[in-house]
Design an enzyme around this catalytic site. Structure first.
Site, PDB file in Angstrom:
ATOM      1  N   GLU A 529       0.840  -1.217   0.000  1.00 41.94           N
ATOM      2  CA  GLU A 529       0.000   0.000   0.000  1.00 41.94           C
ATOM      3  C   GLU A 529       0.865   1.253   0.000  1.00 41.94           C
ATOM      4  O   GLU A 529       0.569   2.235  -0.685  1.00 41.94           O
ATOM      5  CB  GLU A 529      -0.959   0.003   1.194  1.00 41.94           C
ATOM      6  CG  GLU A 529      -1.940  -1.167   1.242  1.00 41.94           C
ATOM      7  CD  GLU A 529      -2.715  -1.369  -0.051  1.00 41.94           C
ATOM      8  OE1 GLU A 529      -2.816  -0.422  -0.856  1.00 41.94           O
ATOM      9  OE2 GLU A 529      -3.199  -2.490  -0.276  1.00 41.94           O
ATOM     10  N   ASP A 593       3.609  -4.672  -5.475  1.00 42.09           N
ATOM     11  CA  ASP A 593       4.001  -5.999  -4.966  1.00 42.09           C
ATOM     12  C   ASP A 593       5.518  -6.078  -4.799  1.00 42.09           C
ATOM     13  O   ASP A 593       6.020  -6.550  -3.774  1.00 42.09           O
ATOM     14  CB  ASP A 593       3.559  -7.102  -5.950  1.00 42.09           C
ATOM     15  CG  ASP A 593       2.085  -7.473  -5.781  1.00 42.09           C
ATOM     16  OD1 ASP A 593       1.476  -7.067  -4.779  1.00 42.09           O
ATOM     17  OD2 ASP A 593       1.551  -8.172  -6.670  1.00 42.09           O
TER      18      ASP A 593
HETATM   19 ZN   LIG Z   1      -2.640  -2.684  -4.674  1.00 39.36          ZN
END
Ligand SMILES: [Zn+2]
Length: 692
Positions: A529, A593
């Site tokens: 995030e 990621d």
């Molecule tokens: Zn995301």
């Protein structure tokens, strides 16, 4: 209630497949309605490891290869994975709460009355079926009564209130260029297939879907009382109309670029684009306060819409409105035959899911959608101890300081851009668990015997709540997800990261797991995030949430080069048959990621140093770094039906689970070192991509 089409580059879904679309069914492989789910596995789950696989060749297979043996995809789901386990645990907890609230009693609080009766009305299928089409009659009569196209404006305003996005979608968003302002926005809308390219893609699978879709429209119209031949003719005309709307629509990859969906203009300019609609009237009847400027997300669409409104006959428009009404209605409020027809296309055919999920599960989700913060208040009191909030906040702070340090060490970024990146990082608001101020539902009436009315009133309540924001200061405490949600997001206009209570539990976060496992699991999610604030979209917004370029020209170019490496890398991953990952559509998520796990690793190494953890000491057969990577891998265990996989790569900005594991570790030399891989093996390629 379905989510209104959102103009802003907003929430990011972490547990991708789980909540990818409104019609995704959620359920469990066992059958009994109230069976308690198994205890959630804590930390590394050795049952799921496939130790016959070589971690350096396919790490996803090694970390998760045996998961489907324990958790095959049940008939009422299109996929099943780690996130589903957490989701089902929550579903059970929420179900128990709702049954209790539904049981009634005079001592219920107003919120308990609302969630209990909403759920009870949803569960009362005899009453829903007995009423049949009666609740819709007033809407159907209104369509039938349209005398000419000039009357369309009022009907579309009403549709916006009840969340039927026929032709277009109105919403409220923070101004991209001035995040202190709430702004009216209007966007393309009105398609029944998942995305515009579904109308044009070539190949057998795409053609089959279109044929099935037209059949579905025809059957749904038949269930509304049309004769078979009328329904077939209307379905064809509706499909042609939608195809023309799709032709004027912007594709999802282009929509990821903020400047492509930001066109602030005066109302007079919008009236020039679509003079066929009475815009002042439409906005005022949709309860938008006096609107002087509006973000027209897709101007070309509104030009095309005008031509279409001009050239389409009223009979086709009426058929389209009937179809959109039914297609947009909360499926649990539909009488049985329509509900099953709806599932047959959107569930069975589009996602490959053999069976509809149990009613109670759908009603738990419907109640969460309509009354998420009323339900969430009860949920948090019972399920989310202050210790979990404190521990998560500590981890968020650790990962933020890892990013701060990482920025210092970057060799490609100039000191000027670094300073602004740090300013943005320090301005990020960390929101953990639940909002400080709960939403007030006192103006929403919930009746125990009126499922359709409840769903319609909840939609209107939310539309009015949104519309009332225009002209008022932005509420920076607002959440875009309910507390029980198993997910997380970054919002670039708010510049905040949000972790609902629902995701902060085992196996993602577990006080009993080792630090290495927790950093690999939830640490990676936190880093994900945070990195969204600096991915290809997020980096275009500054610390105040404004779209403004704070990069030097040269650093901006270097970022794009690095991002291109990731685009090419992921574009080569094959998801199913001929369907490859769309490297451009998934760039933001893949960047998050990759960057997220790197930040989690840095934070873990700092933590290990502080605590004098011996990184060579094995526990359970694995070194701490191996545990860390296994923790990340096991975030994404699971399997997905081929139909769902195809849908995912065509509509979802998240890569399929396998690539959320392998795509990341193959870019980290630390992974290869931890598992003793040789250069040139699949998980340790010669060329690695790194943005952050
Ligand atoms: Zn995301």
């Amino acid at each position: 209630m379905k989510t209104r089409s959102v103009v802003a580059a907003i929430p990011c879904i972490v547990i991708g497949v789980l909540l990818a679309a409104p019609l995704e069914a959620q359920s469990k492989n066992t059958t009994a309605a109230d069976e308690k789910p198994q205890a959630l596995p804590s930390g590394l789950d050795k049952r799921f490891l496939d130790t016959t696989a070589d971690p350096c060749v396919n790490f996803f297979q090694y970390a998760c290869g045996n998961f489907p043996k324990y958790y095959p995809i049940p008939n009422d789901r299109s996929g099943y994975g780690t996130g589903t386990l957490v989701f089902e645990h929550n579903e059970y907890v929420l179900h128990t709460m709702l049954e209790k609230a539904a049981a009634g009693g005079a001592d219920r609080t107003p919120n308990q009355q609302k969630i209990g009766d909403y759920y009870a009305a949803c569960m009362d299928t005899p009453a829903i079926d007995q009423k049949g089409l009666k609740p819709f009659q007033i809407e159907l009569d209104r369509i039938a009564g349209l005398k000419d196209k000039s009357e369309l404006t009022s009907l579309l305003a009403h549709y916006q209130l009840i969340n039927v996005n026929a032709f277009l979608g109105l919403s409220v968003q923070q101004d991209f260029k001035d995040a202190t302002k709430e702004l009216a926005a209007v966007d393309q809308g009105g398609l029944g297939l998942p995305e515009r390219d579904y109308y044009f893609r070539t190949g057998d699978a795409a053609e089959k879907t279109r044929k099935q879709y037209v059949e579905h429209i025809s059957k749904a119209l038949g269930l509304l009382g049309e004769s078979e031949s009328d329904a077939q003719t209307d379905a064809q005309s509706i499909f042609q109309l939608e195809t023309a709307l799709a032709k004027g629509s912007m594709d999802i990859t282009s929509r990821r670029e903020p400047k492509n969906i930001y066109h602030l203009m005066g109302l007079a300019d919008l009236e020039k684009l679509t003079p066929g609609l009475d815009w002042p009237r439409l906005l005022s009847e949709a309860h938008f306060p006096e609107v002087k400027e509006i973000n027209v997300a897709a101007p070309d669409f509104f030009k095309a819409l005008n031509t279409l409104l001009d050239t389409t006959d009223l009979k086709t428009i009426k058929g389209y409105l009937r179809w959109q009404l039914i297609a947009s209605t909360e499926s649990t409020a539909l009488p049985k035959a329509l509900d099953e027809e709806n599932f047959d296309f959107y569930g069975r055919k589009l996602r490959g899911q053999p069976e509809q999920q149990a009613r109670w599960k759908r009603c738990v989700q419907a109640t969460d959608g309509a009354l998420g913060e009323a339900l969430g208040q009860v949920y948090v009191a019972q399920e989310f101890p202050p210790s979990s909030k404190a521990a998560t906040l500590q981890m968020v702070h650790d990962i933020e300081s890892a990013m701060n340090q990482d920025l210092d060490g970057l060799d490609w970024m100039s000191p000027a851009t670094k300073a602004r990146a740090k300013a943005k990082l320090h301005a990020i608001a960390d929101k953990i668990g639940y909002p400080d101020h709960w939403r007030d539902y006192s103006k929403l009436t919930v009746e125990r015997d009126d499922a359709y009315g409840n769903s319609q009133r909840a939609a209107i309540f939310e539309s009015l709540r949104q519309a009332a924001k225009i002209g008022k200061p932005v509420d920076r405490g607002e959440w875009g997800m309910s507390p029980p949600t198993v997910n997380a997001y970054y919002n670039p206009s708010m510049n905040d990261i949000n972790f609902p209570a629902g995701i902060l539990q085992p196996p993602l976060y577990d006080p009993k797991a080792t630090d290495a496992e927790n950093y690999g699991h939830i640490g990676g999610v936190v880093g994900h995030e945070l990195t969204h604030g600096f991915d290809d979209e997020g980096r275009q917004f500054d610390g105040n949430g404004n779209l403004s370029d704070w990069w030097t020209t040269e650093d901006g170019k270097k970022f794009v080069d690095k991002a291109d490496c990731t685009v090419n890398e992921y574009s080569n991953f094959v998801a199913v048959d001929d369907a490859k990952v769309n490297g451009k559509l998934t760039l933001g998520e893949n960047t998050a990621d990759n960057g997220g796990l790197r930040l989690a690793l840095l934070a873990f190494l700092a933590d290990a140093k502080r605590k004098n953890i011996d990184l060579t000491q094995k526990e359970d057969g694995y070194t701490p770094l191996q545990q860390f990577f296994l923790g990340h891998g096991q975030n994404w265990c699971g399997s997905t039906r081929p139909e769902q996989l195809r849908l995912q790569v065509q509509t979802d900005p998240h890569s399929p689970r396998e690539f959320r594991v392998n795509g990341v570790v193959r870019n980290m030399p630390e992974f290869g070192e931890a598992f003793g891989c040789k250069a040139g093996q699949p998980m340790m390629p010669q060329k690695m991509c790194r943005v952050w």
